[in-house]
Write a protein that holds these residues in place. Structure first.
Motif, PDB file in Angstrom:
ATOM      1  N   SER A  54      45.494  44.292  48.966  1.00  0.00           N
ATOM      2  CA  SER A  54      46.725  44.964  49.627  1.00  0.00           C
ATOM      3  C   SER A  54      46.132  45.429  50.472  1.00  0.00           C
ATOM      4  N   GLU A  55      45.429  45.032  50.816  1.00  0.00           N
ATOM      5  CA  GLU A  55      44.780  45.990  53.121  1.00  0.00           C
ATOM      6  C   GLU A  55      45.143  44.210  53.381  1.00  0.00           C
ATOM      7  N   LEU A  56      44.825  43.674  53.317  1.00  0.00           N
ATOM      8  CA  LEU A  56      44.961  42.018  53.992  1.00  0.00           C
ATOM      9  C   LEU A  56      46.220  41.905  54.784  1.00  0.00           C
ATOM     10  N   ARG A  57      46.001  41.734  55.392  1.00  0.00           N
ATOM     11  CA  ARG A  57      47.814  41.538  56.739  1.00  0.00           C
ATOM     12  C   ARG A  57      47.439  39.764  57.017  1.00  0.00           C
ATOM     13  N   THR A  58      46.854  39.018  56.877  1.00  0.00           N
ATOM     14  CA  THR A  58      47.509  38.019  57.299  1.00  0.00           C
ATOM     15  C   THR A  58      46.015  37.019  56.375  1.00  0.00           C
ATOM     16  N   ILE A  59      47.310  35.975  54.921  1.00  0.00           N
ATOM     17  CA  ILE A  59      46.974  35.297  54.740  1.00  0.00           C
ATOM     18  C   ILE A  59      47.739  34.153  53.889  1.00  0.00           C
ATOM     19  N   VAL A  60      46.982  33.004  54.265  1.00  0.00           N
ATOM     20  CA  VAL A  60      47.080  31.681  53.794  1.00  0.00           C
ATOM     21  C   VAL A  60      47.524  31.368  52.135  1.00  0.00           C
ATOM     22  N   PHE A  61      48.364  31.128  51.557  1.00  0.00           N
ATOM     23  CA  PHE A  61      48.211  30.435  50.075  1.00  0.00           C
ATOM     24  C   PHE A  61      48.359  29.784  49.914  1.00  0.00           C
ATOM     25  N   VAL A  62      47.793  29.100  49.357  1.00  0.00           N
ATOM     26  CA  VAL A  62      47.509  27.696  48.443  1.00  0.00           C
ATOM     27  C   VAL A  62      48.014  27.609  46.520  1.00  0.00           C
ATOM     28  N   VAL A  63      49.264  26.881  46.043  1.00  0.00           N
ATOM     29  CA  VAL A  63      48.873  27.749  45.099  1.00  0.00           C
ATOM     30  C   VAL A  63      49.819  26.773  43.969  1.00  0.00           C
ATOM     31  N   SER A  64      49.079  26.024  43.437  1.00  0.00           N
ATOM     32  CA  SER A  64      49.544  25.296  42.325  1.00  0.00           C
ATOM     33  C   SER A  64      50.759  25.472  41.391  1.00  0.00           C
ATOM     34  N   THR A  65      51.370  24.896  40.582  1.00  0.00           N
ATOM     35  CA  THR A  65      52.073  25.068  39.355  1.00  0.00           C
ATOM     36  C   THR A  65      51.896  24.378  37.895  1.00  0.00           C
ATOM     37  N   THR A  66      51.776  24.778  36.920  1.00  0.00           N
ATOM     38  CA  THR A  66      51.550  24.141  35.800  1.00  0.00           C
ATOM     39  C   THR A  66      52.048  24.276  34.716  1.00  0.00           C
ATOM     40  N   GLY A  67      52.439  23.195  33.836  1.00  0.00           N
ATOM     41  CA  GLY A  67      53.703  23.703  32.141  1.00  0.00           C
ATOM     42  C   GLY A  67      54.912  24.072  32.882  1.00  0.00           C
ATOM     43  N   ASP A  68      55.660  24.564  32.080  1.00  0.00           N
ATOM     44  CA  ASP A  68      56.765  24.802  32.745  1.00  0.00           C
ATOM     45  C   ASP A  68      57.330  25.942  33.583  1.00  0.00           C
ATOM     46  N   GLY A  69      56.781  25.107  34.993  1.00  0.00           N
ATOM     47  CA  GLY A  69      56.537  26.872  36.084  1.00  0.00           C
ATOM     48  C   GLY A  69      55.633  27.276  36.235  1.00  0.00           C
ATOM     49  N   ASP A  70      54.867  27.499  35.020  1.00  0.00           N
ATOM     50  CA  ASP A  70      54.205  28.991  34.812  1.00  0.00           C
ATOM     51  C   ASP A  70      52.963  28.753  36.188  1.00  0.00           C
ATOM     52  N   PRO A  71      52.517  29.873  36.396  1.00  0.00           N
ATOM     53  CA  PRO A  71      51.230  30.023  37.403  1.00  0.00           C
ATOM     54  C   PRO A  71      49.897  29.436  36.556  1.00  0.00           C
ATOM     55  N   PRO A  72      49.164  29.477  37.876  1.00  0.00           N
ATOM     56  CA  PRO A  72      47.307  28.608  36.577  1.00  0.00           C
ATOM     57  C   PRO A  72      46.782  29.927  36.532  1.00  0.00           C
ATOM     58  N   ASP A  73      46.028  30.034  35.421  1.00  0.00           N
ATOM     59  CA  ASP A  73      45.396  30.495  34.262  1.00  0.00           C
ATOM     60  C   ASP A  73      44.485  31.733  35.702  1.00  0.00           C
ATOM     61  N   ASN A  74      44.360  30.946  37.000  1.00  0.00           N
ATOM     62  CA  ASN A  74      42.687  31.724  37.797  1.00  0.00           C
ATOM     63  C   ASN A  74      43.816  32.748  38.302  1.00  0.00           C
ATOM     64  N   SER A  75      44.998  33.057  37.975  1.00  0.00           N
ATOM     65  CA  SER A  75      46.438  34.425  38.834  1.00  0.00           C
ATOM     66  C   SER A  75      47.070  34.814  38.327  1.00  0.00           C
ATOM     67  N   ALA A  76      46.909  34.778  36.878  1.00  0.00           N
ATOM     68  CA  ALA A  76      47.614  35.930  36.263  1.00  0.00           C
ATOM     69  C   ALA A  76      47.558  37.140  35.903  1.00  0.00           C
ATOM     70  N   ARG A  77      46.521  37.749  36.668  1.00  0.00           N
ATOM     71  CA  ARG A  77      46.383  38.947  36.929  1.00  0.00           C
ATOM     72  C   ARG A  77      46.771  39.648  37.735  1.00  0.00           C
ATOM     73  N   PHE A  78      46.815  38.389  38.785  1.00  0.00           N
ATOM     74  CA  PHE A  78      47.437  39.369  40.147  1.00  0.00           C
ATOM     75  C   PHE A  78      48.703  39.194  40.283  1.00  0.00           C
ATOM     76  N   TRP A  79      49.328  37.846  38.597  1.00  0.00           N
ATOM     77  CA  TRP A  79      50.750  38.439  39.027  1.00  0.00           C
ATOM     78  C   TRP A  79      51.227  39.632  38.425  1.00  0.00           C
ATOM     79  N   ARG A  80      49.972  40.060  37.619  1.00  0.00           N
ATOM     80  CA  ARG A  80      50.549  41.834  36.930  1.00  0.00           C
ATOM     81  C   ARG A  80      50.082  42.204  38.243  1.00  0.00           C
ATOM     82  N   ILE A  81      49.355  42.298  39.361  1.00  0.00           N
ATOM     83  CA  ILE A  81      49.466  43.538  39.964  1.00  0.00           C
ATOM     84  C   ILE A  81      50.657  43.626  41.387  1.00  0.00           C
TER      85      ILE A  81
END
Length: 732
Positions: A54-81
């Motif tokens: 929440s404090e970051l100001r400059t971010i470069v994201f690299v994200v994949s998609t799995t299954g039926d458009g789902d986010p990867p497992d190692n981002s599940a908690r991030f999506w909730r917050i």
């Protein structure tokens, strides 16, 4: 473009990765950023609390998609917050500037959905992009988007973030790399004219017979004839700098079980935010072959006994859940690779520690543990890096630097160039192991630590649980992945005529599981429950009463596995509430009714007990028989399209689909959309409510229309998906 006074002193590179591709690409970008002088960090999205997202100001994201458009497992908690923050404050990330590189595959629906959703949610929360979004397509070759996106990133990043120390650092690094790349291209161009292409006469770099070479080496069929007509090459990938050093000790590692990672105790004692996801050791109790010996595919059913120590999953899983299996690379493949790298057996089993070459550049995430605790090169190759992953250009480019023969080096440079794109695609399509690649270029002998840092992590393999809770067992059904490819061989000699080569391929996990299941002992393997992020659960009222809504289940082949758990759960619910009788319809498909009809007796028992209201079984090889509802499950849908549409539109049915994404999943999706169009054409009263439910769009919507267009029907399916009325569990 952000204002000129917004210049950050730090850049965060964050990834979400299911198979390791996004992680590797993000790491390569991060590594280059540090070399350019940026103050950068690199983390997985689910570690958001550690790095203060929440404090970051400059971010470069690299994200994949799995299954039926789902986010990867190692981002599940991030999506909730992220959802929680954006719902409570529409300006939660007004301070943030970001760039997104998404990885996906247009063979699947919801292409790059993780990147698209992330972009939308951040934008709605006030964040702004500082660089264009990149969406890379694995169906056409991710490098076509990834490489130019990275090349253009640096100019945009320099506008919002500053470099450490010398202000000219970034330009100096860039200039040095450009000189190096230009030199490589010049050398390659000179060599093209000199290179003797006769060695490519049979178009395979691994000369020899059709029979597999020893140590599981398989030939690659690569046509290098275009090199003779190529005056120069361009866009050759740059060489990434080495990041780790291997320090050996004279003592060998202690003997340990070959069936789970030596660091399993560390994983078992970990404390994830969701305790039910903690790994544990399960026992292979029994194995049954479900298909006939003459069936095209070999399908096994395995029972896994859960230990008493796995109490953290008691009551924490439901029918429809899946779990991960930590599987190793094939031991003979690892031994052959060590031999190819000229590493003796004794050295391979010595204690080794991996340390950072540059204090400013972190090791790849999957290698972190080896900087604190020693292991062996053998164990790292078996358990930590994926030896069967699709080869990527950064790896091939580095391999070119370790070729002792000019021909091998120039061929690898050609594959990494724009002119060699077709040869690169041919290489990827043959799904070689890293050992196959090395044998295709015999003079290439890279240091093992260089290879380890470039290979993606070995990700756990996921399988659906095909039973409902009740006892200490998880059942899984899977096809053993072993197959052959027939590759056409090009020849410069017309008298030789057409030739072909057959090569063998095998999966990482399923052949290993089959081998373990055939042993006399009851081996243990490391497993962990997966987060069920797409709500693939049978609807329930919460008090064990059956949900009254109709349920439609589409699952050909092993896609039927979770629905066996659904049926078991519903049978239990009906025992407690016999007055209930919700409608359940299963559409199953296989090749032959007599050879590979999975769970046939179980399914029939549920039909006989009225748990399963309707069964549509389709057989692609005997579709004309009176027992077949059609050749494929989508045929059965079309044959019953009015009933299907009435269930979905009038009775609020819930539709589940499980199985192959590229073929069946896409075809079923298109068929359902077609059925909707057909049905509302005959029942135009449904058009208005369907259109009113669609999200706001830039395209005009005529609420007085009497028909539903195909794009609108697909949007309806997206709405149903968001409402958990159309739930899919798809895989490659």
């Amino acid at each position: 473009m952000p204002s000129s006074d917004f210049v950050d002193s730090h850049v965060a590179f964050l990834y979400a990765s299911q198979t390791g591709n996004a992680e590797s690409i993000c790491y390569n970008i991060y590594e280059t950023a540090v070399q350019r002088g940026f103050n950068a960090t690199y983390n997985v999205l689910d570690d958001y609390a550690k790095f203060g997202f929440s404090e970051l100001r400059t971010i470069v994201f690299v994200v994949s998609t799995t299954g039926d458009g789902d986010p990867p497992d190692n981002s599940a908690r991030f999506w909730r917050i992220l959802r929680k923050a954006t719902r409570s404050d529409k300006h939660a990330y007004a301070h943030l500037r970001y760039a997104i590189l998404g990885l996906g595959d247009t063979n699947y629906s919801n292409f790059c959905n993780t990147a698209q959703r992330l972009d939308k949610q951040l934008e709605e929360a006030g964040a702004r992009t500082f660089y264009k979004k990149g969406l890379a397509d694995d169906a056409t070759g991710m490098e076509e988007v990834v490489e130019p996106w990275i090349d253009g990133l640096w100019a945009a990043l320099s506008q919002v973030a500053k470099c450490k120390g010398d202000s000219d650092a970034a330009e100096t690094v860039e200039a040095e790399k450009d000189v190096e790349a230009e030199k490589d291209v010049e050398e390659a161009a000179e060599a093209l004219a000199e290179l003797n292409v006769e060695a490519a006469d049979n178009a395979t770099s691994t000369e020899g017979s059709v029979e597999p070479a020893p140590h599981e080496v398989q030939p690659l069929v690569l046509d290098f004839r275009p090199m003779a007509q190529t005056p120069s090459i361009t866009n050759v990938a740059r060489v990434t700098a080495p990041v780790c050093t291997a320090t050996y000790e004279d003592t060998p590692v202690e003997p340990h079980s070959p069936d789970f990672p030596p660091w399993s105790a560390e994983l078992i004692s970990s404390h994830p935010s969701d305790p039910s996801l903690t790994p544990f050791l399960a026992t292979i109790a029994s194995s049954t072959q479900m298909t006939a010996p003459e069936a095209l595919k070999r399908t096994l059913l395995i029972d896994l006994e859960l230990p008493s120590s796995a109490s953290h999953v008691d009551g924490q899983w439901r029918a429809g859940d899946a779990f991960n299996i930590y599987a190793p690379n094939h031991a003979p493949l690892v031994r052959a690779l060590l031999d190819r790298l000229q590493i003796s057996n004794s050295d391979a089993h010595k204690h080794v520690r991996l340390t950072k070459r540059n204090p400013s550049i972190e090791l790849p995430a999957h290698l972190h543990r080896f900087s604190n605790t020693s292991s062996s090169i053998y164990d790292i190759l078996v358990w930590s890096v994926d030896l069967c992953a699709h080869p990527r250009k950064p790896l091939l480019r580095v391999l070119a630097e370790y070729c002792n023969e000019k021909a091998d080096r120039e061929r690898l440079l050609f594959i990494c160039s724009r002119q060699g794109l077709k040869t690169f695609e041919a290489l990827r399509n043959q799904t070689p192991t890293v050992l196959d690649v090395l044998h295709a270029f015999p003079s290439c002998v890279p240091p093992v630590e260089r290879l380890i840092e470039l290979l993606p992590p070995l990700a756990p393999r996921s399988y659906s649980i095909c039973n409902a809770p009740g006892g200490n067992v998880w059942k899984i059904a899977f096809n053993v992945v072993e197959y052959e490819l027939t590759l056409d061989v090009f020849s410069l000699d017309e008298e030789k005529g057409a030739q072909s080569v057959r090569v063998s391929r095998r999966g990482v996990c399923t052949p290993w599981l089959e081998q373990l299941a055939q042993t006399q002992e009851k081996p243990q393997i490391l497993v962990a429950k997966r987060p069920n992020i797409n709500a693939f659960h049978l609807p329930t009222t919460g008090d064990l009463k059956p949900d009254p809504r109709p349920v439609i289940m589409i699952g050909p082949g092993t896609g039927v596995a979770p629905f066996i758990g659904f049926l078991e759960q519903r049978a239990h619910e009906l025992q407690l509430h016999p007055q209930s009788s919700p409608f359940m319809w299963l559409l199953f498909g296989c090749r032959d009714a007599t050879l590979d009809y999975l769970f046939k007796s179980d399914i029939q028992a549920h039909v006989d007990s009225n748990v399963l209201t309707r069964l549509s079984a389709c057989f692609s090889r005997n579709a004309g028989s009176f027992t077949s509802a059609g050749k494929y499950v989508q045929d059965a849908l079309l044959a019953n399209q009015n009933e299907f549409a009435e269930l979905m539109l009038q009775k609020n049915a819930v539709l589940f689909v499980c199985g192959d994404a590229k073929g069946m999943g896409k075809d079923v999706n298109d068929t359902v959309a077609r059925i909707l169009c057909n049905y509302v054409e005959q029942h135009p009263e449904f058009v208005r409510p369907l259109l009113q439910a669609l999200p706001e769009s830039k395209l005009p919507v005529d609420l007085e229309a009497q028909v539903l267009t195909a794009p609108q029907a697909l949007q309806v399916l997206m709405v149903w998906s968001a409402e958990n009325r159309y739930v899919r569990d798809l895989w490659a």
